[in-house]
Design a protein around this motif. Structure first.
Motif, PDB file in Angstrom:
ATOM      1  N   VAL A  12     -12.368 -26.633 -17.056  1.00 27.97           N
ATOM      2  CA  VAL A  12     -13.769 -27.046 -16.869  1.00 27.97           C
ATOM      3  C   VAL A  12     -14.312 -26.532 -15.527  1.00 27.97           C
ATOM      4  O   VAL A  12     -15.451 -26.057 -15.439  1.00 27.97           O
ATOM      5  CB  VAL A  12     -13.916 -28.585 -16.992  1.00 27.97           C
ATOM      6  N   SER A  13     -13.500 -26.601 -14.473  1.00 28.77           N
ATOM      7  CA  SER A  13     -13.967 -26.094 -13.171  1.00 28.77           C
ATOM      8  C   SER A  13     -14.307 -24.607 -13.283  1.00 28.77           C
ATOM      9  O   SER A  13     -15.306 -24.136 -12.719  1.00 28.77           O
ATOM     10  CB  SER A  13     -12.915 -26.343 -12.089  1.00 28.77           C
ATOM     11  N   THR A  14     -13.505 -23.871 -14.047  1.00 29.94           N
ATOM     12  CA  THR A  14     -13.761 -22.429 -14.197  1.00 29.94           C
ATOM     13  C   THR A  14     -15.008 -22.178 -15.045  1.00 29.94           C
ATOM     14  O   THR A  14     -15.823 -21.299 -14.706  1.00 29.94           O
ATOM     15  CB  THR A  14     -12.527 -21.738 -14.823  1.00 29.94           C
ATOM     16  N   LEU A  73     -18.271 -20.126 -13.719  1.00 32.36           N
ATOM     17  CA  LEU A  73     -18.797 -18.901 -14.346  1.00 32.36           C
ATOM     18  C   LEU A  73     -20.252 -19.100 -14.769  1.00 32.36           C
ATOM     19  O   LEU A  73     -21.088 -18.201 -14.592  1.00 32.36           O
ATOM     20  CB  LEU A  73     -17.927 -18.494 -15.545  1.00 32.36           C
ATOM     21  N   ASN A  74     -20.572 -20.283 -15.297  1.00 32.24           N
ATOM     22  CA  ASN A  74     -21.968 -20.546 -15.688  1.00 32.24           C
ATOM     23  C   ASN A  74     -22.894 -20.494 -14.478  1.00 32.24           C
ATOM     24  O   ASN A  74     -23.981 -19.927 -14.539  1.00 32.24           O
ATOM     25  CB  ASN A  74     -22.080 -21.919 -16.359  1.00 32.24           C
ATOM     26  N   LEU A  75     -22.452 -21.083 -13.363  1.00 32.47           N
ATOM     27  CA  LEU A  75     -23.305 -21.104 -12.172  1.00 32.47           C
ATOM     28  C   LEU A  75     -23.400 -19.717 -11.542  1.00 32.47           C
ATOM     29  O   LEU A  75     -24.457 -19.323 -11.045  1.00 32.47           O
ATOM     30  CB  LEU A  75     -22.788 -22.143 -11.171  1.00 32.47           C
ATOM     31  N   MET A  76     -22.318 -18.965 -11.574  1.00 30.43           N
ATOM     32  CA  MET A  76     -22.382 -17.583 -11.065  1.00 30.43           C
ATOM     33  C   MET A  76     -23.403 -16.784 -11.867  1.00 30.43           C
ATOM     34  O   MET A  76     -24.201 -16.025 -11.313  1.00 30.43           O
ATOM     35  CB  MET A  76     -20.997 -16.918 -11.155  1.00 30.43           C
ATOM     36  N   GLU A  77     -23.380 -16.976 -13.168  1.00 27.25           N
ATOM     37  CA  GLU A  77     -24.343 -16.297 -14.055  1.00 27.25           C
ATOM     38  C   GLU A  77     -25.777 -16.704 -13.682  1.00 27.25           C
ATOM     39  O   GLU A  77     -26.650 -15.867 -13.473  1.00 27.25           O
ATOM     40  CB  GLU A  77     -24.017 -16.700 -15.498  1.00 27.25           C
ATOM     41  N   GLU A  78     -25.968 -18.025 -13.582  1.00 27.40           N
ATOM     42  CA  GLU A  78     -27.307 -18.543 -13.310  1.00 27.40           C
ATOM     43  C   GLU A  78     -27.846 -18.076 -11.954  1.00 27.40           C
ATOM     44  O   GLU A  78     -29.026 -17.774 -11.813  1.00 27.40           O
ATOM     45  CB  GLU A  78     -27.228 -20.085 -13.353  1.00 27.40           C
ATOM     46  N   PHE A  79     -26.952 -18.007 -10.962  1.00 32.01           N
ATOM     47  CA  PHE A  79     -27.416 -17.673  -9.604  1.00 32.01           C
ATOM     48  C   PHE A  79     -27.131 -16.215  -9.231  1.00 32.01           C
ATOM     49  O   PHE A  79     -27.258 -15.831  -8.077  1.00 32.01           O
ATOM     50  CB  PHE A  79     -26.785 -18.639  -8.583  1.00 32.01           C
ATOM     51  N   GLY A  80     -26.746 -15.405 -10.211  1.00 33.29           N
ATOM     52  CA  GLY A  80     -26.654 -13.962  -9.964  1.00 33.29           C
ATOM     53  C   GLY A  80     -25.506 -13.522  -9.068  1.00 33.29           C
ATOM     54  O   GLY A  80     -25.687 -12.658  -8.209  1.00 33.29           O
ATOM     55  N   CYS A  81     -24.321 -14.091  -9.256  1.00 34.64           N
ATOM     56  CA  CYS A  81     -23.141 -13.598  -8.535  1.00 34.64           C
ATOM     57  C   CYS A  81     -22.267 -12.851  -9.551  1.00 34.64           C
ATOM     58  O   CYS A  81     -21.904 -13.416 -10.589  1.00 34.64           O
ATOM     59  CB  CYS A  81     -22.381 -14.759  -7.904  1.00 34.64           C
ATOM     60  N   HIS A  82     -21.943 -11.603  -9.250  1.00 33.47           N
ATOM     61  CA  HIS A  82     -21.336 -10.745 -10.282  1.00 33.47           C
ATOM     62  C   HIS A  82     -19.948 -10.215  -9.938  1.00 33.47           C
ATOM     63  O   HIS A  82     -19.523  -9.212 -10.497  1.00 33.47           O
ATOM     64  CB  HIS A  82     -22.281  -9.579 -10.596  1.00 33.47           C
ATOM     65  N   ALA A  83     -19.279 -10.873  -9.011  1.00 34.50           N
ATOM     66  CA  ALA A  83     -17.920 -10.420  -8.674  1.00 34.50           C
ATOM     67  C   ALA A  83     -17.021 -11.633  -8.450  1.00 34.50           C
ATOM     68  O   ALA A  83     -17.396 -12.568  -7.733  1.00 34.50           O
ATOM     69  CB  ALA A  83     -17.944  -9.552  -7.423  1.00 34.50           C
ATOM     70  N   VAL A  87     -10.419 -16.037 -20.980  1.00 36.07           N
ATOM     71  CA  VAL A  87     -11.852 -16.363 -20.847  1.00 36.07           C
ATOM     72  C   VAL A  87     -12.543 -15.276 -20.026  1.00 36.07           C
ATOM     73  O   VAL A  87     -13.629 -14.792 -20.380  1.00 36.07           O
ATOM     74  CB  VAL A  87     -12.022 -17.753 -20.167  1.00 36.07           C
ATOM     75  N   LEU A  88     -11.919 -14.879 -18.943  1.00 31.07           N
ATOM     76  CA  LEU A  88     -12.523 -13.864 -18.070  1.00 31.07           C
ATOM     77  C   LEU A  88     -12.691 -12.538 -18.825  1.00 31.07           C
ATOM     78  O   LEU A  88     -13.699 -11.847 -18.667  1.00 31.07           O
ATOM     79  CB  LEU A  88     -11.673 -13.666 -16.811  1.00 31.07           C
ATOM     80  N   LYS A  89     -11.708 -12.198 -19.649  1.00 32.79           N
ATOM     81  CA  LYS A  89     -11.812 -10.945 -20.414  1.00 32.79           C
ATOM     82  C   LYS A  89     -12.975 -11.003 -21.404  1.00 32.79           C
ATOM     83  O   LYS A  89     -13.759 -10.066 -21.518  1.00 32.79           O
ATOM     84  CB  LYS A  89     -10.499 -10.668 -21.168  1.00 32.79           C
ATOM     85  N   ASP A  90     -13.086 -12.130 -22.134  1.00 32.50           N
ATOM     86  CA  ASP A  90     -14.194 -12.277 -23.094  1.00 32.50           C
ATOM     87  C   ASP A  90     -15.536 -12.218 -22.366  1.00 32.50           C
ATOM     88  O   ASP A  90     -16.481 -11.590 -22.836  1.00 32.50           O
ATOM     89  CB  ASP A  90     -14.090 -13.613 -23.840  1.00 32.50           C
ATOM     90  N   TYR A  91     -15.589 -12.886 -21.227  1.00 38.37           N
ATOM     91  CA  TYR A  91     -16.842 -12.914 -20.464  1.00 38.37           C
ATOM     92  C   TYR A  91     -17.191 -11.502 -20.000  1.00 38.37           C
ATOM     93  O   TYR A  91     -18.329 -11.044 -20.148  1.00 38.37           O
ATOM     94  CB  TYR A  91     -16.684 -13.860 -19.265  1.00 38.37           C
ATOM     95  N   TYR A  92     -16.205 -10.799 -19.501  1.00 40.56           N
ATOM     96  CA  TYR A  92     -16.434  -9.414 -19.047  1.00 40.56           C
ATOM     97  C   TYR A  92     -16.926  -8.555 -20.208  1.00 40.56           C
ATOM     98  O   TYR A  92     -17.919  -7.836 -20.095  1.00 40.56           O
ATOM     99  CB  TYR A  92     -15.140  -8.835 -18.465  1.00 40.56           C
ATOM    100  N   ASN A  93     -16.253  -8.644 -21.352  1.00 42.39           N
ATOM    101  CA  ASN A  93     -16.613  -7.793 -22.497  1.00 42.39           C
ATOM    102  C   ASN A  93     -17.994  -8.120 -23.051  1.00 42.39           C
ATOM    103  O   ASN A  93     -18.664  -7.255 -23.597  1.00 42.39           O
ATOM    104  CB  ASN A  93     -15.560  -7.931 -23.607  1.00 42.39           C
TER     105      ASN A  93
END
Ligand code: NAD
Ligand code: WQD
Length: 361
Positions: free
Chosen positions: A120-122, A126-136, A178-184
């Motif tokens: 859940v923390s991850t 990832l949702n907040l990084m997406e929302e606030f434009g952090c891409h690394a 999860v990270l792989k799916d998100y990246y793809n």
């Protein structure tokens, strides 16, 4: 003196009060790239004193600390509280995601706690990084994802996910997926900003900052070898029980100095900034396998007296041998572990002697 202005990249460090996070932050703050750091940690397995010590090591005065080392005591599973951190911060150039629960034995007893906390923390991150434009993002994975690999050394293409013996290890594997799916997904969504994701598979980090001001401070009886050995060395525990293995009757691991590991995160952040886009996976280890008895001997040398031990049964779930081929991290990022086993033990001893009861004292 590391008093600088805020002009460098700003890095979100989740779990930054913990063992590996705090060491990595010293490297970020002392880097010529002039990073500033925002830490999110709920202190589930750490103390905020570690950040006071980091500020000491880096000679941050009150003003520069306010600008360059900001701490939020927040549970990342609490999405609203976590969102407030993003709202209150400058735009993050990258995130290093250390936060997670890591006690292997406890993860077998209370698996749902581990699955929900680590996953859940991850997801929230990832949702907040997406929302606030952090891409690394660089993610703390583990050699545990390789399970009991058949051939040594382990390369990044050694199969993962098979034969993982505990729930903790499976959370690492699941987060990698999860990270792989998100990246793809990025290439399937028109206009989506591409991501840079680095999965770092750590082998066995040990030792401490050479100042002795920060180090590993486990709660209760240490689960891992070297914190236990250090407590025997300082007289807090009577003897080590050496769990059985195949090689010389004990297990073999790839121990690396936590400062080498910390530097690996700076390499990853710089690598992602250069590449801008991509999904990368690197082993971080030395490539050397050491037995438990090698480690006991090296620590005895560092502290100047023998470490008492007794031979015991094999620990359930323990694999016999595990060491890395870390050549990809060298070829791609230019990262290599340089510190010796003697340095790992000397620095661990320095920390343990100066802080016999960890940060609590
Ligand atoms: P650590 O326990 O010292 O640090 C992890 C930090 O995350 C702690 O400070 C903890 O309070 C924090 N945390 C946990 N859940 C949180 C939540 N929901 N919200 C906010 N903060 C939370 O562990 P470490 O040894 O520094 O390890 C860092 C990362 O590296 C972990 O993800 C761990 O699984 C991974 N790892 C560690 C090792 C190792 O041997 N130490 C090996 C491989 C991978
Ligand atoms: C090392 C060696 C033990 C304690 C664990 C996690 C792994 C990763 C790192 C996070 C083994 C022996 C230990 C003791 C002993 N963490 N030992 N007496 O088992 O390689 O890995 O930590 O990802 O996921 O599983 O590390 O330090 O526990 O053990 O003889 O009291 O020391 O049998 O051979 P391990 P460890």
């Amino acid at each position: 003196n590391t008093k600088r202005n805020m002009s460098g990249p700003c890095i979100l460090v989740t779990g930054g009060c913990g063992y590996i996070g705090s060491h990595t932050i010293t490297c970020l703050l002392q880097s010529p790239l002039n990073y500033s750091v925002v830490v999110v940690d709920n202190l589930a397995n750490s103390s905020a004193v570690s950040l006071d010590r980091v500020a000491e090591i880096c000679n941050l005065d009150e003003e520069s600390r306010k600008q360059r080392l900001v701490f939020h005591n927040v549970d990342m599973c609490d999405e609203d509280a976590f969102r407030k951190v993003f709202e209150a911060s400058p735009k993050f150039d990258a995130c290093i995601h250390f936060a997670g629960l890591k006690a292997v034995g406890e993860s077998q007893k209370i698996p749902l706690k581990y699955y929900s906390n680590n996953m859940v923390s991850t997801f929230n991150l990832l949702n907040l990084m997406e929302e606030f434009g952090c891409h690394a993002i660089a993610f703390s994975s583990s050699a545990t994802v390789y399970g009991a690999a058949d051939t040594m050394p382990i390369t990044e293409s050694t199969p993962v996910g098979v034969g993982i013996t505990n729930a903790y290890g499976r959370t690492k594997y699941m987060i990698e997926e999860v990270l792989k799916d998100y990246y793809n997904s990025k290439s399937l969504n028109e206009g989506a900003k591409p991501m840079a994701i680095t999965i770092l598979r750590y082998f066995n980090p040990v030792g401490a900052h050479p100042s002795g001001k920060i180090g590993e401070d486990p709660n209760g009886i240490p689960n891992n070898l070297m914190p236990y050995v250090a407590q025997v060395a300082v007289g807090r525990r009577e003897f080590l029980t050496v769990f059985g293995g195949d090689y010389d009757g004990t297990g073999v691991r790839d121990y690396l100095h936590v400062m080498d590991l910390a530097e690996g995160h700076l390499s990853a952040i710089e690598y992602m900034a250069k590449k801008e886009e991509g999904l990368f996976t690197f082993n971080l280890g030395t490539g050397n396998g050491m037995s438990v008895l090698d480690m006991v001997k090296a620590m005895g040398k560092a502290c100047g007296h023998e470490i008492k031990y007794k031979m015991g049964e094999r620990r359930p779930g323990d694999i016999s041998t595990c060491y890395a081929d870390a050549s990809l991290a060298k070829e791609e990022m230019g990262w290599v572990a340089t510190r010796t086993l003697d340095e790992m033990c000397a620095d661990l001893w320095c920390w343990q002697q100066q802080n016999p009861n960890g940060f609590a004292a």
